[in-house]
Design a protein around this motif. Sequence first.
Motif, PDB file in Angstrom:
ATOM      1  N   VAL A   1       0.786  -1.255   0.052  1.00  0.00           N
ATOM      2  CA  VAL A   1       0.169   0.138  -0.021  1.00  0.00           C
ATOM      3  C   VAL A   1       0.886   1.392  -0.005  1.00  0.00           C
ATOM      4  O   VAL A   1       1.946   1.332   0.777  1.00  0.00           O
ATOM      5  CB  VAL A   1      -0.971   0.056   1.231  1.00  0.00           C
ATOM      6  CG1 VAL A   1      -1.672   1.561   1.521  1.00  0.00           C
ATOM      7  CG2 VAL A   1      -1.892  -1.208   1.254  1.00  0.00           C
ATOM      8  N   GLN A   2       0.345   2.065  -0.807  1.00  0.00           N
ATOM      9  CA  GLN A   2       1.348   3.352  -0.890  1.00  0.00           C
ATOM     10  C   GLN A   2       0.366   4.513  -1.429  1.00  0.00           C
ATOM     11  O   GLN A   2      -0.319   4.504  -1.946  1.00  0.00           O
ATOM     12  CB  GLN A   2       2.482   3.105  -1.962  1.00  0.00           C
ATOM     13  CG  GLN A   2       3.615   4.087  -2.198  1.00  0.00           C
ATOM     14  CD  GLN A   2       4.591   3.814  -3.080  1.00  0.00           C
ATOM     15  OE1 GLN A   2       4.220   3.257  -4.129  1.00  0.00           O
ATOM     16  NE2 GLN A   2       5.651   4.468  -2.907  1.00  0.00           N
ATOM     17  N   LEU A   3       0.692   5.767  -0.621  1.00  0.00           N
ATOM     18  CA  LEU A   3       0.291   7.025  -0.925  1.00  0.00           C
ATOM     19  C   LEU A   3       1.254   7.924  -1.162  1.00  0.00           C
ATOM     20  O   LEU A   3       2.338   8.200  -0.324  1.00  0.00           O
ATOM     21  CB  LEU A   3      -0.661   7.563   0.108  1.00  0.00           C
ATOM     22  CG  LEU A   3      -1.874   6.554   0.733  1.00  0.00           C
ATOM     23  CD1 LEU A   3      -2.139   6.891   2.032  1.00  0.00           C
ATOM     24  CD2 LEU A   3      -2.822   6.278  -0.208  1.00  0.00           C
ATOM     25  N   VAL A   4       1.090   8.613  -2.182  1.00  0.00           N
ATOM     26  CA  VAL A   4       2.347   9.431  -2.589  1.00  0.00           C
ATOM     27  C   VAL A   4       1.832  10.943  -2.976  1.00  0.00           C
ATOM     28  O   VAL A   4       0.819  11.153  -3.825  1.00  0.00           O
ATOM     29  CB  VAL A   4       2.986   8.855  -4.251  1.00  0.00           C
ATOM     30  CG1 VAL A   4       4.078   9.880  -4.444  1.00  0.00           C
ATOM     31  CG2 VAL A   4       3.597   7.767  -3.671  1.00  0.00           C
ATOM     32  N   GLU A   5       2.043  11.695  -2.120  1.00  0.00           N
ATOM     33  CA  GLU A   5       1.801  13.141  -2.289  1.00  0.00           C
ATOM     34  C   GLU A   5       2.570  13.933  -3.355  1.00  0.00           C
ATOM     35  O   GLU A   5       3.693  13.582  -3.378  1.00  0.00           O
ATOM     36  CB  GLU A   5       1.739  13.876  -0.980  1.00  0.00           C
ATOM     37  CG  GLU A   5       0.770  13.349   0.124  1.00  0.00           C
ATOM     38  CD  GLU A   5       1.756  12.643   1.034  1.00  0.00           C
ATOM     39  OE1 GLU A   5       1.308  12.568   2.273  1.00  0.00           O
ATOM     40  OE2 GLU A   5       2.688  12.108   0.677  1.00  0.00           O
ATOM     41  N   SER A   6       2.176  14.868  -3.777  1.00  0.00           N
ATOM     42  CA  SER A   6       2.862  16.008  -4.767  1.00  0.00           C
ATOM     43  C   SER A   6       2.238  17.226  -4.770  1.00  0.00           C
ATOM     44  O   SER A   6       1.208  17.341  -4.401  1.00  0.00           O
ATOM     45  CB  SER A   6       3.433  15.311  -6.171  1.00  0.00           C
ATOM     46  OG  SER A   6       2.186  14.911  -6.678  1.00  0.00           O
ATOM     47  N   GLY A   7       3.111  18.325  -5.158  1.00  0.00           N
ATOM     48  CA  GLY A   7       2.112  19.473  -5.451  1.00  0.00           C
ATOM     49  C   GLY A   7       2.624  20.550  -4.481  1.00  0.00           C
ATOM     50  O   GLY A   7       2.230  21.822  -4.774  1.00  0.00           O
ATOM     51  N   GLY A   8       3.197  20.164  -3.353  1.00  0.00           N
ATOM     52  CA  GLY A   8       3.707  21.127  -2.393  1.00  0.00           C
ATOM     53  C   GLY A   8       4.590  22.365  -3.170  1.00  0.00           C
ATOM     54  O   GLY A   8       5.324  21.917  -4.023  1.00  0.00           O
TER      55      GLY A   8
ATOM     56  N   ARG B   1      -2.463  23.018  -6.030  1.00  0.00           N
ATOM     57  CA  ARG B   1      -3.231  21.747  -6.022  1.00  0.00           C
ATOM     58  C   ARG B   1      -2.287  20.676  -5.596  1.00  0.00           C
ATOM     59  O   ARG B   1      -1.280  20.237  -6.460  1.00  0.00           O
ATOM     60  CB  ARG B   1      -3.896  21.364  -7.420  1.00  0.00           C
ATOM     61  CG  ARG B   1      -4.799  20.387  -7.419  1.00  0.00           C
ATOM     62  CD  ARG B   1      -5.250  19.884  -8.749  1.00  0.00           C
ATOM     63  NE  ARG B   1      -4.270  19.404  -9.632  1.00  0.00           N
ATOM     64  CZ  ARG B   1      -4.719  18.784 -10.878  1.00  0.00           C
ATOM     65  NH1 ARG B   1      -5.994  18.792 -11.060  1.00  0.00           N
ATOM     66  NH2 ARG B   1      -3.675  18.053 -11.556  1.00  0.00           N
ATOM     67  N   LEU B   2      -2.614  20.002  -4.464  1.00  0.00           N
ATOM     68  CA  LEU B   2      -1.951  18.798  -4.129  1.00  0.00           C
ATOM     69  C   LEU B   2      -2.676  17.573  -4.811  1.00  0.00           C
ATOM     70  O   LEU B   2      -3.674  17.380  -4.866  1.00  0.00           O
ATOM     71  CB  LEU B   2      -1.868  18.709  -2.657  1.00  0.00           C
ATOM     72  CG  LEU B   2      -1.588  20.083  -1.791  1.00  0.00           C
ATOM     73  CD1 LEU B   2      -1.395  19.755  -0.316  1.00  0.00           C
ATOM     74  CD2 LEU B   2      -0.177  20.568  -2.123  1.00  0.00           C
ATOM     75  N   SER B   3      -1.587  16.599  -4.800  1.00  0.00           N
ATOM     76  CA  SER B   3      -2.230  15.397  -5.442  1.00  0.00           C
ATOM     77  C   SER B   3      -1.958  14.241  -4.391  1.00  0.00           C
ATOM     78  O   SER B   3      -0.844  14.151  -3.778  1.00  0.00           O
ATOM     79  CB  SER B   3      -1.366  15.192  -6.783  1.00  0.00           C
ATOM     80  OG  SER B   3      -1.727  16.075  -7.500  1.00  0.00           O
ATOM     81  N   CYS B   4      -2.805  13.243  -4.246  1.00  0.00           N
ATOM     82  CA  CYS B   4      -2.434  12.114  -3.516  1.00  0.00           C
ATOM     83  C   CYS B   4      -2.826  10.921  -4.434  1.00  0.00           C
ATOM     84  O   CYS B   4      -3.886  10.598  -4.707  1.00  0.00           O
ATOM     85  CB  CYS B   4      -3.233  12.137  -2.296  1.00  0.00           C
ATOM     86  SG  CYS B   4      -3.101  10.600  -1.339  1.00  0.00           S
ATOM     87  N   ALA B   5      -1.803  10.354  -4.863  1.00  0.00           N
ATOM     88  CA  ALA B   5      -1.918   9.078  -5.653  1.00  0.00           C
ATOM     89  C   ALA B   5      -2.009   7.752  -4.923  1.00  0.00           C
ATOM     90  O   ALA B   5      -0.718   7.493  -4.232  1.00  0.00           O
ATOM     91  CB  ALA B   5      -0.541   9.071  -6.695  1.00  0.00           C
ATOM     92  N   ALA B   6      -2.659   6.834  -4.767  1.00  0.00           N
ATOM     93  CA  ALA B   6      -3.058   5.487  -4.231  1.00  0.00           C
ATOM     94  C   ALA B   6      -2.696   4.258  -4.916  1.00  0.00           C
ATOM     95  O   ALA B   6      -3.117   4.310  -5.880  1.00  0.00           O
ATOM     96  CB  ALA B   6      -4.273   5.660  -3.575  1.00  0.00           C
ATOM     97  N   SER B   7      -2.032   3.448  -4.154  1.00  0.00           N
ATOM     98  CA  SER B   7      -1.920   2.093  -5.136  1.00  0.00           C
ATOM     99  C   SER B   7      -1.759   0.870  -3.934  1.00  0.00           C
ATOM    100  O   SER B   7      -1.498   1.185  -2.852  1.00  0.00           O
ATOM    101  CB  SER B   7      -0.477   2.314  -5.706  1.00  0.00           C
ATOM    102  OG  SER B   7       0.597   2.616  -4.943  1.00  0.00           O
ATOM    103  N   GLY B   8      -2.075  -0.096  -4.306  1.00  0.00           N
ATOM    104  CA  GLY B   8      -2.071  -1.163  -3.679  1.00  0.00           C
ATOM    105  C   GLY B   8      -3.181  -1.754  -2.713  1.00  0.00           C
ATOM    106  O   GLY B   8      -3.160  -2.460  -1.835  1.00  0.00           O
TER     107      GLY B   8
END
Length: 123
Positions: free
Chosen positions: A1-8, A18-25
């Motif tokens: 399981v992984q949550l990856v933020e970006s956009g800061g 705009r912040l992004s949270c990409a979820a996988s797993g």
Amino acid sequence: VQLVESGGDLVQTGGSLRLSCAASGFISDDYTIGWFRQAPGKGRERVSCFAWSDGSTYFADSAKGRFTISTDSAKNTVYLQMRTLKPDDTAVYYCAAWRLYADCIIDYPEDYLGQGTQVTVSS
């Protein structure tokens, strides 16, 4: 399981990010994705919650009217659009996942946590 933020980023007062949270797993529909933030020397503050299953959305009072949530189900990504940013919004923003929407609302410890992304708003 992984949550990856970006956009800061560093922005001026009144700006947007705009912040992004990409979820996988894991199966997104089974979870609520939320954002919380932590500023230096301050406690954790839950900002928003979004339930994939029915689209329920929650915003803290500090975010209402300025922040919105959008999603891209094909990418399993939740976006936090932040507008009219203020210096008080400066913090590390974390994306997290909860099995229960209610647990996000009451800021119960999350099931999964991302690494965080820095948002700095200059005055």
